[in-house]
Design a protein around this motif. Structure first.
Motif, short mmCIF file in Angstrom:
data_model
loop_
_atom_site.label_atom_id
_atom_site.label_comp_id
_atom_site.label_asym_id
_atom_site.label_seq_id
_atom_site.Cartn_x
_atom_site.Cartn_y
_atom_site.Cartn_z
N ARG A 137 44.09 39.22 48.96
CA ARG A 137 44.08 39.19 47.47
C ARG A 137 42.83 39.70 46.96
NH1 ARG A 137 43.17 35.17 43.90
NH2 ARG A 137 43.22 33.72 45.55
N VAL A 138 41.58 38.89 47.87
CA VAL A 138 40.47 39.12 47.50
C VAL A 138 39.97 40.68 47.41
CG1 VAL A 138 38.03 38.56 48.14
CG2 VAL A 138 39.68 36.85 48.48
N SER A 139 40.45 41.31 48.39
CA SER A 139 40.17 42.92 48.42
C SER A 139 40.76 43.62 47.33
CB SER A 139 40.75 43.59 49.88
OG SER A 139 40.32 42.92 50.76
N ARG A 140 41.96 43.17 46.85
CA ARG A 140 42.99 43.60 45.76
C ARG A 140 41.78 43.64 44.31
NH1 ARG A 140 47.49 41.31 47.65
NH2 ARG A 140 47.54 39.81 46.17
N THR A 141 41.49 42.28 44.37
CA THR A 141 40.60 42.02 43.10
C THR A 141 39.41 42.70 43.04
OG1 THR A 141 41.67 39.73 43.19
CG2 THR A 141 39.92 40.06 41.64
N MET A 142 38.69 42.92 44.32
CA MET A 142 37.45 43.40 44.14
C MET A 142 37.71 44.90 43.68
SD MET A 142 34.62 43.10 47.29
CE MET A 142 35.32 44.15 48.49
N LEU A 143 38.64 45.59 44.18
CA LEU A 143 38.70 46.95 44.22
C LEU A 143 39.27 47.19 42.65
CD1 LEU A 143 40.68 48.02 47.34
CD2 LEU A 143 38.69 48.85 46.57
N ALA A 144 40.05 46.34 42.41
CA ALA A 144 40.53 46.30 40.68
C ALA A 144 39.27 46.21 39.58
CB ALA A 144 41.51 45.18 40.55
N GLU A 145 38.45 45.29 40.15
CA GLU A 145 37.19 45.04 39.28
C GLU A 145 36.14 46.28 39.25
OE1 GLU A 145 35.64 41.32 40.58
OE2 GLU A 145 37.08 40.09 39.42
N LEU A 146 36.30 46.77 40.45
CA LEU A 146 35.49 47.97 40.51
C LEU A 146 35.80 49.28 39.54
CD1 LEU A 146 33.23 48.61 42.65
CD2 LEU A 146 34.93 49.83 44.06
N ILE A 180 50.82 57.05 38.25
CA ILE A 180 50.02 56.63 39.36
C ILE A 180 49.87 57.98 40.17
CG2 ILE A 180 50.11 55.69 41.63
CD1 ILE A 180 51.73 53.47 40.39
N CYS A 181 48.59 58.28 40.26
CA CYS A 181 48.27 59.52 40.82
C CYS A 181 47.34 59.36 42.24
CB CYS A 181 47.39 60.45 39.67
SG CYS A 181 45.95 59.89 39.10
N LEU A 182 46.73 58.36 42.04
CA LEU A 182 45.93 57.87 43.37
C LEU A 182 46.16 56.42 43.83
CD1 LEU A 182 43.48 58.87 45.18
CD2 LEU A 182 41.83 57.66 43.21
N VAL A 183 46.29 56.38 45.24
CA VAL A 183 46.67 54.98 45.76
C VAL A 183 45.46 54.72 46.76
CG1 VAL A 183 48.41 53.87 47.14
CG2 VAL A 183 49.11 55.61 45.59
N LEU A 184 44.92 53.50 46.57
CA LEU A 184 43.93 53.07 47.55
C LEU A 184 44.90 52.16 48.52
CD1 LEU A 184 41.20 51.91 44.80
CD2 LEU A 184 41.57 54.20 46.19
N LEU A 185 44.73 52.55 49.72
CA LEU A 185 45.73 52.13 50.72
C LEU A 185 45.24 51.21 51.88
CD1 LEU A 185 48.84 51.75 51.36
CD2 LEU A 185 48.92 54.28 52.31
N ASP A 186 45.38 50.01 51.85
CA ASP A 186 44.97 49.33 53.20
C ASP A 186 45.88 49.86 54.24
OD1 ASP A 186 43.83 47.20 54.53
OD2 ASP A 186 45.29 45.68 54.07
N VAL A 187 45.24 49.92 55.17
CA VAL A 187 45.91 50.41 56.46
C VAL A 187 46.53 49.26 57.30
CG1 VAL A 187 45.41 51.23 59.04
CG2 VAL A 187 44.15 52.44 57.21
N GLY A 188 45.94 47.98 57.47
CA GLY A 188 46.29 46.58 58.14
C GLY A 188 47.18 45.99 57.12
N MET A 189 48.51 46.15 57.27
CA MET A 189 49.30 45.04 56.35
C MET A 189 50.50 44.85 57.33
SD MET A 189 49.28 46.77 52.61
CE MET A 189 50.04 48.36 53.28
N PRO A 190 50.88 43.44 57.20
CA PRO A 190 51.95 43.05 57.95
C PRO A 190 53.31 43.85 57.22
CG PRO A 190 51.40 41.36 56.32
CD PRO A 190 50.32 42.39 56.22
N GLY A 191 54.09 43.87 58.00
CA GLY A 191 55.54 44.81 57.88
C GLY A 191 55.25 46.08 58.25
N MET A 192 54.93 46.69 56.95
CA MET A 192 54.58 48.43 56.76
C MET A 192 53.27 48.76 56.91
SD MET A 192 56.23 51.10 54.09
CE MET A 192 57.93 50.24 54.14
N SER A 193 52.75 49.31 57.66
CA SER A 193 51.09 49.69 57.89
C SER A 193 51.02 50.65 56.64
CB SER A 193 50.89 50.20 59.06
OG SER A 193 51.29 51.63 59.46
#
Ligand SMILES: [Mg+2]
Length: 306
Positions: A16-25, A51-64
């Protein structure tokens, strides 16, 4: 659909912290959508064409993140989507893997906010430029027939010509019945295929030099037809030809196969008009066709009375 100009960025991160930081950017300049895992990210992309651009975390539980991009590659959404990986893995081969999968960029955590912001803005600008070029080309990428921009231009010219020659001109707005249910039931790749097949039928009714068939947006098509002798006959054949494609549609309440509803107007020779007024009246008749049970056409003269 609509909103061709709107660009949204989807941020996908289990943290969540990463999501919030990127969103604030990105706020408030860019519309931001959030997802916390791969499955909901894919759903979001298919549901939201802006939605035309996705900022996608590589390391996620379930689906990477890698798996999310692989799924996007194998089942492309209606719109063009670019992916930037955000990763805590700093190995060169991780970056290589991400780029080989088709990501446009690869950013390491911890991110450097100012640099990442500039990179994202550069990609958004490139995406906007490509969309502008596609519109200028005049064709809809999915179906290959004319796009909305071409149609709007042809409508203005077609009306001017009709008025000058004192001839009628007809405009038909066409909508696939229960298309949302079709996508929900069969999936978006099948939905795209249905759009292509309906587009071919619509295009087969635009054979003469000044006829034009276009994808007007989403599951809506438009036909511009100068001087049609018998609108009743033409519109009946249009509806029947789509049904005759026999594309199974379990989610439809009006037919076991894909069908269309049509609203059409015929500009009276010599009448005063605006292209916008014709479009609005055709839309109102399309609404009537849907109210009357779909899989049918309703048409009338325009303006309704002089
Ligand atoms: Mg993570």
């Amino acid at each position: 659909m609509g909103g061709l100009e709107q660009q949204s960025v989807l941020i996908v991160d289990d943290d969540r912290v990463s999501r919030t930081m990127l969103a604030e950017l990105l706020n408030p300049d860019t519309r931001v959508v959030l997802a916390k895992d791969g499955a909901s990210a894919l759903q979001r992309i298919h549901d939201d064409a802006s939605i035309c651009l996705v900022l996608l975390d590589v390391g996620m539980p379930g689906m990477s993140g890698y798996e999310v991009l692989q799924k996007l590659n194998s089942s492309p959404p209606a719109q063009d989507v670019r992916v930037i990986f955000i990763s805590g893995a700093t190995e060169e081969r991780d970056e290589e893997k991400g780029l080989l999968l088709g990501a446009v960029d690869y950013v390491f955590k911890p991110i450097r906010p100012a640099i990442v912001k500039v990179r994202i803005q550069n990609h958004l600008r490139l995406i906007a430029q490509r969309k502008a070029l596609e519109r200028l080309a005049g064709h809809d990428a999915l179906t290959g027939i004319a796009n909305r921009r071409s149609f709007d231009e042809a409508l203005v010219l077609g009306c001017q010509t009709a008025v000058r020659r004192q001839e009628p001109v007809s405009l038909a707005m066409i909508d696939i019945d229960f298309f949302k249910q079709y996508n929900d039931h069969y999936g978006h790749p099948a939905g795209d295929e249905a759009l292509r097949r309906v587009a071919q039928v619509v295009a087969s009714f635009a054979r003469r030099p000044y006829d034009l068939a276009a994808r007007y947006g989403g599951e809506e098509f438009a036909l511009l037809l100068p001087v049609v002798p018998d609108m009743n006959d033409l519109l009946d054949r249009l509806c029947l030809d789509v049904v005759a494609q026999a594309i199974p549609h379990a989610g439809s309440k009006v037919a076991p196969v894909v069908s269309i509803s049509v609203g059409a107007v015929q500009l009276r020779p010599g009448a005063t008009h605006t292209p916008q007024g014709m479009l609005e009246h055709a839309d109102a008749l399309l609404y009537q066709a849907k109210q009357q049970g779909r899989n049918r056409a309703v048409w009338g003269p325009y303006p309704v009375s002089d």
